[in-house]
Write a protein that holds these residues in place. Structure first.
Motif, mmCIF file in Angstrom:
data_model
loop_
_atom_site.group_PDB
_atom_site.id
_atom_site.type_symbol
_atom_site.label_atom_id
_atom_site.label_comp_id
_atom_site.label_asym_id
_atom_site.label_seq_id
_atom_site.Cartn_x
_atom_site.Cartn_y
_atom_site.Cartn_z
ATOM 1 N N ALA A 180 -4.069 0.880 5.874
ATOM 2 C CA ALA A 180 -3.926 -0.531 6.197
ATOM 3 C C ALA A 180 -5.081 -1.318 5.609
ATOM 4 C CB ALA A 180 -3.882 -0.734 7.711
ATOM 5 N N ALA A 181 -4.863 -2.611 5.435
ATOM 6 C CA ALA A 181 -5.904 -3.478 4.887
ATOM 7 C C ALA A 181 -5.894 -4.822 5.589
ATOM 8 C CB ALA A 181 -5.691 -3.668 3.379
ATOM 9 N N TRP A 205 0.372 -2.892 5.592
ATOM 10 C CA TRP A 205 0.455 -1.503 6.040
ATOM 11 C C TRP A 205 1.189 -0.672 5.000
ATOM 12 C CZ3 TRP A 205 -1.776 0.397 10.458
ATOM 13 C CH2 TRP A 205 -2.159 -0.518 11.437
ATOM 14 N N GLY A 206 0.781 0.580 4.877
ATOM 15 C CA GLY A 206 1.544 1.516 4.071
ATOM 16 C C GLY A 206 2.710 2.073 4.857
ATOM 17 N N GLN A 207 3.513 2.897 4.201
ATOM 18 C CA GLN A 207 4.721 3.416 4.826
ATOM 19 C C GLN A 207 4.450 4.656 5.677
ATOM 20 O OE1 GLN A 207 3.794 4.151 1.802
ATOM 21 N NE2 GLN A 207 4.226 6.335 1.480
ATOM 22 N N GLY A 208 3.284 5.249 5.538
ATOM 23 C CA GLY A 208 2.899 6.413 6.324
ATOM 24 C C GLY A 208 3.162 7.721 5.603
ATOM 25 N N LEU A 236 0.860 -1.172 0.000
ATOM 26 C CA LEU A 236 0.000 0.000 0.000
ATOM 27 C C LEU A 236 0.903 1.230 0.000
ATOM 28 C CD1 LEU A 236 -2.564 -1.087 2.744
ATOM 29 C CD2 LEU A 236 -3.017 -0.926 0.298
ATOM 30 N N VAL A 237 0.560 2.205 -0.811
ATOM 31 C CA VAL A 237 1.364 3.424 -0.899
ATOM 32 C C VAL A 237 0.458 4.625 -0.658
ATOM 33 C CG1 VAL A 237 2.834 4.851 -2.350
ATOM 34 C CG2 VAL A 237 2.940 2.347 -2.534
ATOM 35 N N GLY A 273 -3.372 0.477 -3.649
ATOM 36 C CA GLY A 273 -2.917 -0.890 -3.483
ATOM 37 C C GLY A 273 -2.244 -1.411 -4.749
ATOM 38 N N SER A 274 -1.211 -2.205 -4.565
ATOM 39 C CA SER A 274 -0.583 -2.862 -5.707
ATOM 40 C C SER A 274 -0.284 -4.307 -5.343
ATOM 41 C CB SER A 274 0.706 -2.152 -6.121
ATOM 42 O OG SER A 274 1.678 -2.229 -5.106
ATOM 43 N N GLY A 275 -0.407 -5.190 -6.314
ATOM 44 C CA GLY A 275 -0.166 -6.611 -6.085
ATOM 45 C C GLY A 275 -1.365 -7.349 -5.531
ATOM 46 N N PHE A 276 -2.449 -6.632 -5.261
ATOM 47 C CA PHE A 276 -3.680 -7.268 -4.804
ATOM 48 C C PHE A 276 -4.846 -6.325 -5.088
ATOM 49 C CE2 PHE A 276 -4.833 -5.203 -0.659
ATOM 50 C CZ PHE A 276 -3.791 -4.292 -0.597
#
Length: 122
Positions: free
Chosen positions: A96-97, A112-115, A4-5, A24-27
């Motif tokens: 987050a997912a 989780w994303g990087q924030g 997640l970005v 989201g990437s890859g899902f």
């Protein structure tokens, strides 16, 4: 790679607005529950807003009426529109997912994303 970005953080004056985006990437993000969390310096991470795969939305009391979470399934994104920002909203915001909505609401996440930093200050 599943990730997640986030984007869209920054500095804003009290009463201002910001829009955060999470891609989201890859899902396929729209098949998961997604949410936004934040962590201020010296404080525990707290959940801010959640949206289930079926569109159920909940917010923490402190942001009700000011923040709006939204999905764009075509773009595989979840956004957080923040209005009437207050200094106490200053924090690093994380996307987050989790495949289970209830788990996400309890603070668990599979990704989780990087924030992204949000600072509300005059």
């Amino acid at each position: 790679q599943v990730q997640l970005v986030e984007s869209g953080g920054g500095l804003v004056q009290p009463g201002g607005s910001l829009r955060l985006s999470c891609t989201g990437s890859g899902f396929t993000l729209n098949t998961y529950a997604a949410g936004w969390f934040r962590q201020a310096p010296g404080k525990e991470r707290e959940g801010v807003a959640y949206i289930s795969a079926t569109g159920i939305i909940t917010y923490v009391d402190s942001v009700k009426g000011r923040f709006t979470i939204h999905r764009d399934n075509a773009k595989n994104t979840v956004s957080l529109h923040m209005n009437s920002l207050k200094p106490e909203d200053t924090a690093v915001y994380y996307c987050a997912a989790h495949w289970r909505f209830s788990a996400l609401q309890m603070g668990a996440a599979t990704t989780w994303g990087q924030g992204t930093q949000v600072t509300v200050s005059s």
